[in-house]
Design a protein around this motif. Structure first.
Motif, PDB file in Angstrom:
ATOM      1  N   LEU A   1      -9.533  -3.163  -1.993  1.00  0.00           N
ATOM      2  CA  LEU A   1      -8.233  -3.273  -2.645  1.00  0.00           C
ATOM      3  C   LEU A   1      -8.384  -4.027  -3.960  1.00  0.00           C
ATOM      4  O   LEU A   1      -9.134  -5.011  -4.030  1.00  0.00           O
ATOM      5  CB  LEU A   1      -7.253  -4.050  -1.761  1.00  0.00           C
TER       6      LEU A   1
ATOM      7  N   LEU B   1       0.847  -1.194   0.000  1.00  0.00           N
ATOM      8  CA  LEU B   1       0.000   0.000   0.000  1.00  0.00           C
ATOM      9  C   LEU B   1       0.878   1.239   0.000  1.00  0.00           C
ATOM     10  O   LEU B   1       1.385   1.660   1.028  1.00  0.00           O
ATOM     11  CB  LEU B   1      -0.926  -0.005   1.218  1.00  0.00           C
TER      12      LEU B   1
ATOM     13  N   ALA C   1      -5.824   3.285   4.425  1.00  0.00           N
ATOM     14  CA  ALA C   1      -6.012   1.827   4.428  1.00  0.00           C
ATOM     15  C   ALA C   1      -4.850   1.153   5.153  1.00  0.00           C
ATOM     16  O   ALA C   1      -5.047   0.229   5.951  1.00  0.00           O
ATOM     17  CB  ALA C   1      -6.127   1.303   3.001  1.00  0.00           C
TER      18      ALA C   1
ATOM     19  N   THR D   1      -9.944   5.270  -8.472  1.00  0.00           N
ATOM     20  CA  THR D   1      -9.918   3.804  -8.544  1.00  0.00           C
ATOM     21  C   THR D   1     -10.636   3.319  -9.796  1.00  0.00           C
ATOM     22  O   THR D   1     -10.144   2.424 -10.495  1.00  0.00           O
ATOM     23  CB  THR D   1     -10.537   3.195  -7.274  1.00  0.00           C
TER      24      THR D   1
ATOM     25  N   CYS E   1      -6.913   1.380  -4.646  1.00  0.00           N
ATOM     26  CA  CYS E   1      -7.558   1.252  -3.345  1.00  0.00           C
ATOM     27  C   CYS E   1      -8.570   2.379  -3.208  1.00  0.00           C
ATOM     28  O   CYS E   1      -8.287   3.526  -3.577  1.00  0.00           O
ATOM     29  CB  CYS E   1      -6.498   1.344  -2.255  1.00  0.00           C
TER      30      CYS E   1
ATOM     31  N   VAL F   1      -0.692  -4.192  -5.104  1.00  0.00           N
ATOM     32  CA  VAL F   1      -1.953  -3.461  -5.029  1.00  0.00           C
ATOM     33  C   VAL F   1      -1.947  -2.465  -6.182  1.00  0.00           C
ATOM     34  O   VAL F   1      -0.994  -1.701  -6.344  1.00  0.00           O
ATOM     35  CB  VAL F   1      -2.112  -2.732  -3.681  1.00  0.00           C
TER      36      VAL F   1
ATOM     37  N   CYS G   1      -4.829   4.808  -0.046  1.00  0.00           N
ATOM     38  CA  CYS G   1      -3.828   3.824   0.391  1.00  0.00           C
ATOM     39  C   CYS G   1      -3.269   4.117   1.776  1.00  0.00           C
ATOM     40  O   CYS G   1      -3.119   3.205   2.589  1.00  0.00           O
ATOM     41  CB  CYS G   1      -2.701   3.708  -0.629  1.00  0.00           C
TER      42      CYS G   1
END
Length: 114
Positions: free
Chosen positions: A94, A10, A20, A66, A106, A103, A17
């Motif tokens: 994710l 992340l 998260a 995203t 996110c 990743v 990110c």
């Protein structure tokens, strides 16, 4: 996948990110589901979720960014995961490479009734 490995992935893919990662390192629950979904299909699903969130006034983080990222992956298969804050007030979705090695995007959504 363990918590530390996921935290390392992340970075700065989207503005969601960092929160998260904080949720993950703060002891929030997380899951990476088996299976994959084409990026374009996920982009369509999350574009619709973005429209509903705006209509309802639900707070989100990086949902538009995203959707843009997912659109770029076309038919490429992606994995999905989720991180919840310990108090369950936020859920961070994710989107990972098919092999879960990175990743790619996110997004965060404030939970109405945690």
């Amino acid at each position: 996948m363990n918590r530390a490995d996921l935290a390392e992935m992340l970075n700065e893919q989207t503005a969601a990110c960092e929160p998260a990662k904080a949720a993950l390192l703060g002891g929030g629950d997380f899951v990476i589901w088996d299976g994959d979904v084409p990026g374009q299909q996920l982009a369509s699903i999350y574009a619709a979720r973005h429209r509903r969130a705006r209509k309802r006034g639900t707070e989100t983080l990086a949902l538009s960014a995203t959707v843009d990222i997912l659109t770029q992956y076309g038919t490429a298969p992606l994995r999905i995961g989720c991180i919840f804050t310990r108090d369950r007030t936020w859920a961070f979705m994710l989107f990972l490479a098919e092999d879960a090695s990175a990743v790619l995007a996110c997004t965060g959504v404030r939970q109405v009734d945690p």
